[in-house]
Design a protein around this motif. Structure first.
Motif, PDB file in Angstrom:
ATOM      1  N   SER A   7       0.808  -1.215   0.000  1.00 19.82           N
ATOM      2  CA  SER A   7       0.000   0.000   0.000  1.00 19.82           C
ATOM      3  C   SER A   7       0.842   1.266   0.000  1.00 19.82           C
ATOM      4  O   SER A   7       0.387   2.304  -0.437  1.00 19.82           O
ATOM      5  CB  SER A   7      -0.922   0.003   1.215  1.00 19.82           C
ATOM      6  OG  SER A   7      -0.164   0.178   2.412  1.00 19.82           O
ATOM      7  N   LEU A   9       1.477   2.928   2.501  1.00 20.90           N
ATOM      8  CA  LEU A   9       0.950   3.793   3.552  1.00 20.90           C
ATOM      9  C   LEU A   9       1.829   3.705   4.792  1.00 20.90           C
ATOM     10  O   LEU A   9       2.596   2.755   4.963  1.00 20.90           O
ATOM     11  CB  LEU A   9      -0.491   3.407   3.876  1.00 20.90           C
ATOM     12  CG  LEU A   9      -1.466   3.605   2.707  1.00 20.90           C
ATOM     13  CD1 LEU A   9      -2.808   2.952   2.999  1.00 20.90           C
ATOM     14  CD2 LEU A   9      -1.642   5.088   2.407  1.00 20.90           C
ATOM     15  N   ILE A  11       1.832   4.102   9.059  1.00 16.89           N
ATOM     16  CA  ILE A  11       1.127   4.179  10.330  1.00 16.89           C
ATOM     17  C   ILE A  11       2.120   4.653  11.374  1.00 16.89           C
ATOM     18  O   ILE A  11       3.198   4.060  11.535  1.00 16.89           O
ATOM     19  CB  ILE A  11       0.550   2.800  10.733  1.00 16.89           C
ATOM     20  CG1 ILE A  11      -0.421   2.291   9.663  1.00 16.89           C
ATOM     21  CG2 ILE A  11      -0.097   2.873  12.124  1.00 16.89           C
ATOM     22  CD1 ILE A  11      -1.634   3.164   9.431  1.00 16.89           C
ATOM     23  N   CYS A  29       0.280  -3.975   9.416  1.00 16.24           N
ATOM     24  CA  CYS A  29       1.211  -3.314   8.496  1.00 16.24           C
ATOM     25  C   CYS A  29       1.890  -4.324   7.577  1.00 16.24           C
ATOM     26  O   CYS A  29       2.029  -4.074   6.371  1.00 16.24           O
ATOM     27  CB  CYS A  29       2.237  -2.500   9.280  1.00 16.24           C
ATOM     28  SG  CYS A  29       1.539  -1.000  10.023  1.00 16.24           S
ATOM     29  N   THR A  32      -0.516  -5.461   4.863  1.00 13.28           N
ATOM     30  CA  THR A  32      -0.935  -4.445   3.893  1.00 13.28           C
ATOM     31  C   THR A  32       0.246  -3.773   3.183  1.00 13.28           C
ATOM     32  O   THR A  32       0.041  -2.879   2.366  1.00 13.28           O
ATOM     33  CB  THR A  32      -1.778  -3.338   4.579  1.00 13.28           C
ATOM     34  OG1 THR A  32      -0.983  -2.714   5.602  1.00 13.28           O
ATOM     35  CG2 THR A  32      -3.047  -3.913   5.165  1.00 13.28           C
ATOM     36  N   SER A  34       2.364  -1.820   4.609  1.00 10.35           N
ATOM     37  CA  SER A  34       2.512  -0.484   5.192  1.00 10.35           C
ATOM     38  C   SER A  34       3.739  -0.441   6.097  1.00 10.35           C
ATOM     39  O   SER A  34       4.191  -1.469   6.595  1.00 10.35           O
ATOM     40  CB  SER A  34       1.268  -0.130   6.009  1.00 10.35           C
ATOM     41  OG  SER A  34       0.114  -0.186   5.206  1.00 10.35           O
ATOM     42  N   TYR A  98      -7.603   9.538  -0.154  1.00 13.25           N
ATOM     43  CA  TYR A  98      -6.267   9.111   0.238  1.00 13.25           C
ATOM     44  C   TYR A  98      -5.421   8.749  -0.969  1.00 13.25           C
ATOM     45  O   TYR A  98      -5.931   8.406  -2.032  1.00 13.25           O
ATOM     46  CB  TYR A  98      -6.361   7.927   1.204  1.00 13.25           C
ATOM     47  CG  TYR A  98      -7.087   8.293   2.481  1.00 13.25           C
ATOM     48  CD1 TYR A  98      -6.568   9.237   3.342  1.00 13.25           C
ATOM     49  CD2 TYR A  98      -8.298   7.698   2.797  1.00 13.25           C
ATOM     50  CE1 TYR A  98      -7.235   9.586   4.505  1.00 13.25           C
ATOM     51  CE2 TYR A  98      -8.975   8.035   3.964  1.00 13.25           C
ATOM     52  CZ  TYR A  98      -8.433   8.984   4.808  1.00 13.25           C
ATOM     53  OH  TYR A  98      -9.100   9.327   5.955  1.00 13.25           O
ATOM     54  N   VAL A 143      -6.783   1.653  13.834  1.00 11.40           N
ATOM     55  CA  VAL A 143      -5.797   1.619  12.751  1.00 11.40           C
ATOM     56  C   VAL A 143      -6.330   0.782  11.596  1.00 11.40           C
ATOM     57  O   VAL A 143      -6.256   1.185  10.433  1.00 11.40           O
ATOM     58  CB  VAL A 143      -4.434   1.086  13.244  1.00 11.40           C
ATOM     59  CG1 VAL A 143      -3.493   0.826  12.069  1.00 11.40           C
ATOM     60  CG2 VAL A 143      -3.796   2.057  14.233  1.00 11.40           C
ATOM     61  N   LEU A 147      -6.846   2.335   7.949  1.00 10.77           N
ATOM     62  CA  LEU A 147      -5.893   1.785   6.990  1.00 10.77           C
ATOM     63  C   LEU A 147      -6.607   1.110   5.821  1.00 10.77           C
ATOM     64  O   LEU A 147      -6.285   1.357   4.651  1.00 10.77           O
ATOM     65  CB  LEU A 147      -4.962   0.795   7.694  1.00 10.77           C
ATOM     66  CG  LEU A 147      -3.924   0.073   6.847  1.00 10.77           C
ATOM     67  CD1 LEU A 147      -2.987   1.059   6.156  1.00 10.77           C
ATOM     68  CD2 LEU A 147      -3.128  -0.894   7.716  1.00 10.77           C
ATOM     69  N   TYR A 148      -7.614   0.306   6.115  1.00 13.59           N
ATOM     70  CA  TYR A 148      -8.304  -0.389   5.032  1.00 13.59           C
ATOM     71  C   TYR A 148      -9.204   0.533   4.202  1.00 13.59           C
ATOM     72  O   TYR A 148      -9.423   0.267   3.024  1.00 13.59           O
ATOM     73  CB  TYR A 148      -9.050  -1.614   5.550  1.00 13.59           C
ATOM     74  CG  TYR A 148      -8.117  -2.808   5.591  1.00 13.59           C
ATOM     75  CD1 TYR A 148      -7.870  -3.543   4.437  1.00 13.59           C
ATOM     76  CD2 TYR A 148      -7.446  -3.153   6.747  1.00 13.59           C
ATOM     77  CE1 TYR A 148      -6.993  -4.616   4.442  1.00 13.59           C
ATOM     78  CE2 TYR A 148      -6.563  -4.227   6.773  1.00 13.59           C
ATOM     79  CZ  TYR A 148      -6.347  -4.948   5.621  1.00 13.59           C
ATOM     80  OH  TYR A 148      -5.469  -6.005   5.618  1.00 13.59           O
TER      81      TYR A 148
END
Length: 157
Positions: A7, A9, A11, A29, A32, A34, A98, A143, A147-148
């Motif tokens: 992703s 992304l 966190i 994380c 995904t 992340s 996002y 989170v 996140l999703y």
């Protein structure tokens, strides 16, 4: 559905207090793609068995970065792509668009993010709507929700 690519992304856990939450978030994380950023001080050691237990055998696969101060996050990323996750705003997390490499900052379980930080960046604050029956959701659940949603939006772009 399998996530085909990471992703991208980020966190950020600001001064996390509960190792089990951090372990669960680390597992999210890894799953995904992340990056997990931890801001010191933490109320536990990174090698605590409760942290490893919550993250199971995925911990070694985690893209983990530890920072001395939250200012390091603002030096690494564009401030407009840093979202402060808090119960102290009315702006729903689902109301934003996002992008890959967005950053989501979560406060410690007992007190949330500092009020001074929220006041300095009111346009970057987001919340998960909930009834007035509770003060907040569990950190790892929060989170996961945010996140999703970001992953859902990015994958549809």
């Amino acid at each position: 559905m399998k996530l085909l690519s990471p992703s991208g992304l980020h966190i950020v856990l600001y001064q996390p207090e509960i190792p089990q939450n951090t372990g669960n978030i680390g597992r999210l994380c890894v799953g995904t793609g992340s990056t997990l950023h931890l801001i010191k001080p933490m109320r536990f050691l990174l090698d605590e068995k409760s942290l490893r237990r919550a993250g199971l055998d995925y911990w070694q696969e985690l893209d983990l970065q530890v920072h001395d101060d939250l200012s390091e996050i603002y030096e690494l990323f564009p401030p407009q792509r840093i979202y402060l996750c808090t119960t102290k705003t009315d702006r729903a997390y689902s109301a934003l668009d996002y992008q890959p490499n967005d950053v989501f900052v979560f406060g410690p379980e007992s007190r949330g993010l500092p009020e001074s930080l929220l006041k300095a960046h009111p346009g970057q604050c987001v919340t998960i709507p909930m009834t007035g029956s509770i003060r907040s959701l569990n950190l790892a659940n929060s989170v996961g929700i945010i996140l999703y949603e970001a992953i859902r939006q990015i994958s549809q772009a």
